[in-house]
Scaffold this motif. Sequence first.
Motif, PDB file in Angstrom:
ATOM      1  N   ARG A  81       0.906  -1.499  -0.385  1.00 26.22           N
ATOM      2  CA  ARG A  81      -0.220   0.142  -0.260  1.00 26.22           C
ATOM      3  C   ARG A  81       1.263   1.270   0.071  1.00 26.22           C
ATOM      4  O   ARG A  81       1.830   1.266   0.965  1.00 26.22           O
ATOM      5  CB  ARG A  81      -0.599   0.125   1.187  1.00 26.22           C
ATOM      6  CG  ARG A  81      -2.021  -1.333   1.195  1.00 26.22           C
ATOM      7  CD  ARG A  81      -3.131  -1.273   2.538  1.00 26.22           C
ATOM      8  NE  ARG A  81      -3.092  -0.006   2.829  1.00 26.22           N
ATOM      9  CZ  ARG A  81      -4.600   0.034   2.841  1.00 26.22           C
ATOM     10  NH1 ARG A  81      -5.914  -0.681   1.922  1.00 26.22           N
ATOM     11  NH2 ARG A  81      -5.790   0.634   2.991  1.00 26.22           N
ATOM     12  N   ILE A 105       6.502   6.689   6.646  1.00 27.05           N
ATOM     13  CA  ILE A 105       5.585   5.226   6.039  1.00 27.05           C
ATOM     14  C   ILE A 105       4.585   4.982   6.109  1.00 27.05           C
ATOM     15  O   ILE A 105       3.955   5.169   7.748  1.00 27.05           O
ATOM     16  CB  ILE A 105       6.400   4.400   6.563  1.00 27.05           C
ATOM     17  CG1 ILE A 105       8.587   4.117   5.796  1.00 27.05           C
ATOM     18  CG2 ILE A 105       6.243   2.756   7.000  1.00 27.05           C
ATOM     19  CD1 ILE A 105       8.898   3.537   6.814  1.00 27.05           C
ATOM     20  N   MET A 106       3.590   4.303   6.016  1.00 27.07           N
ATOM     21  CA  MET A 106       2.587   4.026   6.949  1.00 27.07           C
ATOM     22  C   MET A 106       1.556   3.301   5.768  1.00 27.07           C
ATOM     23  O   MET A 106       2.345   2.457   5.203  1.00 27.07           O
ATOM     24  CB  MET A 106       1.080   5.215   6.566  1.00 27.07           C
ATOM     25  CG  MET A 106       1.534   5.301   5.728  1.00 27.07           C
ATOM     26  SD  MET A 106       0.135   7.052   4.898  1.00 27.07           S
ATOM     27  CE  MET A 106       0.950   8.533   6.046  1.00 27.07           C
ATOM     28  N   VAL A 107       0.204   2.469   6.619  1.00 26.45           N
ATOM     29  CA  VAL A 107      -0.094   0.791   5.947  1.00 26.45           C
ATOM     30  C   VAL A 107      -1.226   0.789   6.044  1.00 26.45           C
ATOM     31  O   VAL A 107      -2.013   1.289   5.042  1.00 26.45           O
ATOM     32  CB  VAL A 107       0.457  -0.341   6.998  1.00 26.45           C
ATOM     33  CG1 VAL A 107      -0.607  -1.361   6.517  1.00 26.45           C
ATOM     34  CG2 VAL A 107       1.666  -0.648   8.080  1.00 26.45           C
ATOM     35  N   ASP A 108      -1.919   1.474   7.155  1.00 30.94           N
ATOM     36  CA  ASP A 108      -3.658   1.289   6.689  1.00 30.94           C
ATOM     37  C   ASP A 108      -4.094   3.563   5.910  1.00 30.94           C
ATOM     38  O   ASP A 108      -5.025   3.314   5.120  1.00 30.94           O
ATOM     39  CB  ASP A 108      -4.381   1.267   7.935  1.00 30.94           C
ATOM     40  CG  ASP A 108      -4.099   1.812   8.747  1.00 30.94           C
ATOM     41  OD1 ASP A 108      -3.096   2.140   9.260  1.00 30.94           O
ATOM     42  OD2 ASP A 108      -5.105   2.649   9.040  1.00 30.94           O
ATOM     43  N   THR A 157      -5.382   5.052   7.980  1.00 30.13           N
ATOM     44  CA  THR A 157      -6.690   5.559   8.645  1.00 30.13           C
ATOM     45  C   THR A 157      -6.183   6.069  10.099  1.00 30.13           C
ATOM     46  O   THR A 157      -7.510   5.990  11.164  1.00 30.13           O
ATOM     47  CB  THR A 157      -7.813   4.958   8.128  1.00 30.13           C
ATOM     48  OG1 THR A 157      -7.190   3.667   8.908  1.00 30.13           O
ATOM     49  CG2 THR A 157      -8.214   4.579   6.602  1.00 30.13           C
ATOM     50  N   GLY A 158      -5.013   5.773  10.965  1.00 27.04           N
ATOM     51  CA  GLY A 158      -4.508   5.970  12.479  1.00 27.04           C
ATOM     52  C   GLY A 158      -4.736   4.657  13.127  1.00 27.04           C
ATOM     53  O   GLY A 158      -4.584   4.710  13.715  1.00 27.04           O
ATOM     54  N   MET A 159      -4.652   3.835  11.906  1.00 26.01           N
ATOM     55  CA  MET A 159      -4.268   2.502  13.171  1.00 26.01           C
ATOM     56  C   MET A 159      -3.501   1.925  13.148  1.00 26.01           C
ATOM     57  O   MET A 159      -3.745   1.188  14.708  1.00 26.01           O
ATOM     58  CB  MET A 159      -5.427   1.234  11.552  1.00 26.01           C
ATOM     59  CG  MET A 159      -6.627   0.319  12.281  1.00 26.01           C
ATOM     60  SD  MET A 159      -6.822  -1.123  11.127  1.00 26.01           S
ATOM     61  CE  MET A 159      -5.870  -2.378  10.247  1.00 26.01           C
ATOM     62  N   CYS A 160      -2.712   1.910  12.297  1.00 27.28           N
ATOM     63  CA  CYS A 160      -1.146   1.062  12.582  1.00 27.28           C
ATOM     64  C   CYS A 160      -0.116   2.367  13.520  1.00 27.28           C
ATOM     65  O   CYS A 160       0.476   1.571  13.532  1.00 27.28           O
ATOM     66  CB  CYS A 160      -0.404   0.726  10.939  1.00 27.28           C
ATOM     67  SG  CYS A 160       0.014   1.398  10.469  1.00 27.28           S
ATOM     68  N   GLY A 161      -0.527   3.227  13.521  1.00 30.52           N
ATOM     69  CA  GLY A 161       0.789   4.434  14.124  1.00 30.52           C
ATOM     70  C   GLY A 161       1.966   4.005  13.211  1.00 30.52           C
ATOM     71  O   GLY A 161       2.770   4.642  14.107  1.00 30.52           O
ATOM     72  N   ALA A 162       2.048   3.454  11.927  1.00 37.89           N
ATOM     73  CA  ALA A 162       3.505   3.347  11.733  1.00 37.89           C
ATOM     74  C   ALA A 162       3.796   5.200  11.341  1.00 37.89           C
ATOM     75  O   ALA A 162       5.599   5.900  11.425  1.00 37.89           O
ATOM     76  CB  ALA A 162       3.591   3.145  10.053  1.00 37.89           C
ATOM     77  N   ARG A 184       3.726   8.065  13.385  1.00 35.56           N
ATOM     78  CA  ARG A 184       4.232   9.215  14.425  1.00 35.56           C
ATOM     79  C   ARG A 184       4.627   9.620  14.171  1.00 35.56           C
ATOM     80  O   ARG A 184       6.326   9.152  13.776  1.00 35.56           O
ATOM     81  CB  ARG A 184       3.684   7.532  15.284  1.00 35.56           C
ATOM     82  CG  ARG A 184       4.962   6.773  15.844  1.00 35.56           C
ATOM     83  CD  ARG A 184       4.205   6.817  16.990  1.00 35.56           C
ATOM     84  NE  ARG A 184       5.117   5.142  17.420  1.00 35.56           N
ATOM     85  CZ  ARG A 184       5.872   4.470  16.729  1.00 35.56           C
ATOM     86  NH1 ARG A 184       5.141   3.931  15.696  1.00 35.56           N
ATOM     87  NH2 ARG A 184       6.521   3.827  17.127  1.00 35.56           N
ATOM     88  N   PHE A 244      -0.574  11.330  14.378  1.00 33.22           N
ATOM     89  CA  PHE A 244      -0.389   9.991  13.214  1.00 33.22           C
ATOM     90  C   PHE A 244      -0.162  10.839  11.566  1.00 33.22           C
ATOM     91  O   PHE A 244      -1.159  11.963  11.849  1.00 33.22           O
ATOM     92  CB  PHE A 244      -1.238   9.703  13.764  1.00 33.22           C
ATOM     93  CG  PHE A 244      -1.550   8.692  14.416  1.00 33.22           C
ATOM     94  CD1 PHE A 244      -0.575   8.723  15.574  1.00 33.22           C
ATOM     95  CD2 PHE A 244      -2.720   7.087  14.646  1.00 33.22           C
ATOM     96  CE1 PHE A 244       0.267   7.782  16.694  1.00 33.22           C
ATOM     97  CE2 PHE A 244      -2.021   6.673  15.853  1.00 33.22           C
ATOM     98  CZ  PHE A 244      -1.152   6.743  16.672  1.00 33.22           C
TER      99      PHE A 244
END
Lengths: 460, 296
Positions: free
Chosen positions: B44, B222-225, B227-232, B234, B243
């Motif tokens: 993603r 870097i992020m995954v979803d 939408t605030g779900m993974c916190g990567a 931050r 976030f």
Amino acid sequence: MDILKKVPVREQDAKVRAKNFEEVCLGYNLEEAMEEAKRCLNCKNAKCIKGCPVSIDIPAFIQEVAAGNIEEAAKIIAESSCLPAVCGRVCPQESQCEGVCIRGIKGEPVSIGKLERFVADWSREHNIVPEKPEKTNGIKVAVIGSGPSGLACAGDLAKKGYEVTIFEALHEAGGVLVYGIPEFRLPKETVVKTEIDNVIKLGVKIETNVIIGKSITIDELFEEGFKAVFIGSGAGLPKFMGIPGENANGVFSANEYLTRNNLMKAFETDSDTPIYRGKKVAVVGGGNVAMDAARTALRLGAEVHIVYRRSQDELPARVEEVHHAIQEGVIFDLLTNPVEILVSEDGWVKGMKCVKMGLGEPDASGRRRPMEIPGSEFEMELDAVIMSLGTSPNPLISSTTEGLEVNKWKCIVADEEFGKTSKEGVFAGGDAVTGAATVILAMGAGRAGAKGIDEYLSKK
Amino acid sequence: MYKITKAEMLADKIFLMDVEAPRVAKNCEPGQFIIVKAGEKGERIPLTICDYDREAGTITIVFQTVGASTEKMASLKAGDYFDDFVGPLGLPSEFIHEDIEELKKKKILFVAGGVGTAPVYPQVKWMHEHGIDVDVIVGAKTKDMLILEEEMKAVAGNLYVTTDDGSYARKGMVTEVIKDLVNNQGKTYDVCVAIGPLIMMKFVALLTKELNIPTVVSLNPIMVDGTGMCGACRVTVGSEVKFACVDGPEFDGHLVNFDEAMKRQQTYKTAEGRAMLKAVEGDTHHGGCGNCGGDE
């Protein structure tokens, strides 16, 4: 056989399974299932039904299993649950149906979860699919989120003839069943996908890649012709401790770690999504998610420590999960609390400073309050830390929907019986309402929402 | 599936695509981003929106190939499909909520670096559509790496192009241009929006702090979803952890901890991978940003 004991269930050997992502529990075969089913006392006033958040007629389906009528058993379960293969695997039966089983007063309760799982797996292997209602009533209902509450709500409404569309924010349906719970507890392709397909076979449409509150708002859904909306968006925001060093490279939320591994399949060599395979990993927290993260890190090749501030008795995770984690070689550092993440010059985790804890008087949660033991600081050498401290609801929907009341924890306010919110035509349930809970409680809330929506729309 | 209606190479390793995504096109605003995924097992990838056409229902994205996932995206052509395309994500730029008359009184400077020119474009275009002339600085490593010059010229009040090596227009970093405009040409600015590589935004923010110009930057961690779900994603802003996906992607440039953000960006880049890139790219090594001149 000993009638006081459950028929033992076959499992993958702990040493072998610690190195693979195949399912741990192998389940009953027909013979074992029938034998276990015969232990059911078929109580008239069956407490197990009341112990089940979705009120499955447990004695009835077990009697069918005992008689070898598995298809009939499947039909009985399908009246109350659209995800039996999932629930048979991940429900905390010990505190629900099995917890109140009369057989359990003297000896072990009937293995209801494993029987449910057997019936669901047998149905899948024999291509038993739910029947679609002959015609729909033409009334459109939107369900937000394709996790357990959304699927349960959509399934019930579809059975009643509504035209249901589920909107999912991620690229794959299933919510926590797909991104959260690992393959070795809940196989995605065989179990989760099949049960979601069964919901689709009831006539439910699933549109992925739609973020309600961003791609479209709830008010716009009504403009698109939906007559009612169920919010089952889950609790998604990870909590962190707020200690120094927490933004170092190598510190992950359990959500990130598990999403990379489960949804994005980072453990498979052909996945494009990377995951950090630490050599020595600490997982902070003691819930089911912490166990999942720890056992995942173990399978990715790390030495894994669970760091938890209370003792083993207070671990919020299911006993079975803790037991499996210990068997597989996860090390439990109990009565231990991190106070700082130690960071190398180039920004990576190199360790964690912790303190030892003692237990005082019970606190508001009823569990004994952990207290720092002065002067007990020590350092652990690590190269990754996974924070598994729980989650809070995502404000994406509540912040973009006027008239939707939330409480001080940002959880949507909804009544328990019908999932009714402060906004007309909008119902909610699951973690978005309660904060992080279980798959089956979310399903129960989804069913309540379906009941509420049906009643609301019948009156219109 | 999301159809690619246009695909072109803007410069070496920089690609532009129009993608059919009606839900995103209907509700997106400048400053927001999307997440795109090519192939079933694809990663993603978050990308800031470069342009949108509400009527055609399309979104324009611009990306630079930096690894396997972006290479895979670059191999797609018009008529091909992305498996997934979701958005709009993050918060829109704050100015879209401001009173237009108030906004018109402000002197606004946009600073774009490398592929960061793409997310600056819809903001400048928005200003233009609302009758606001803004100054825009676009920096590129070389003439060949310069993108969207014509498009930007059409919507900017004044456009100042600069190249690191002087192969086109001015020579030097974007910070040199800011200094020149403020110190030598008597320009004053009420706000600066800077988007580009982290190292560029860091130095622009350091300079504008000195010059007392409030500065907004856009982060793409870097992020995954998304939408605030993974916190990567931050990031430390002032004394708070935010976030970038839900609290941003735009933040006060004078408060962002850029050094931490740059370190975090390295999480999934292995030492071997970095060494290989350096070897392959030799003197032209720029860490994949087109403008930083470093190992960002």
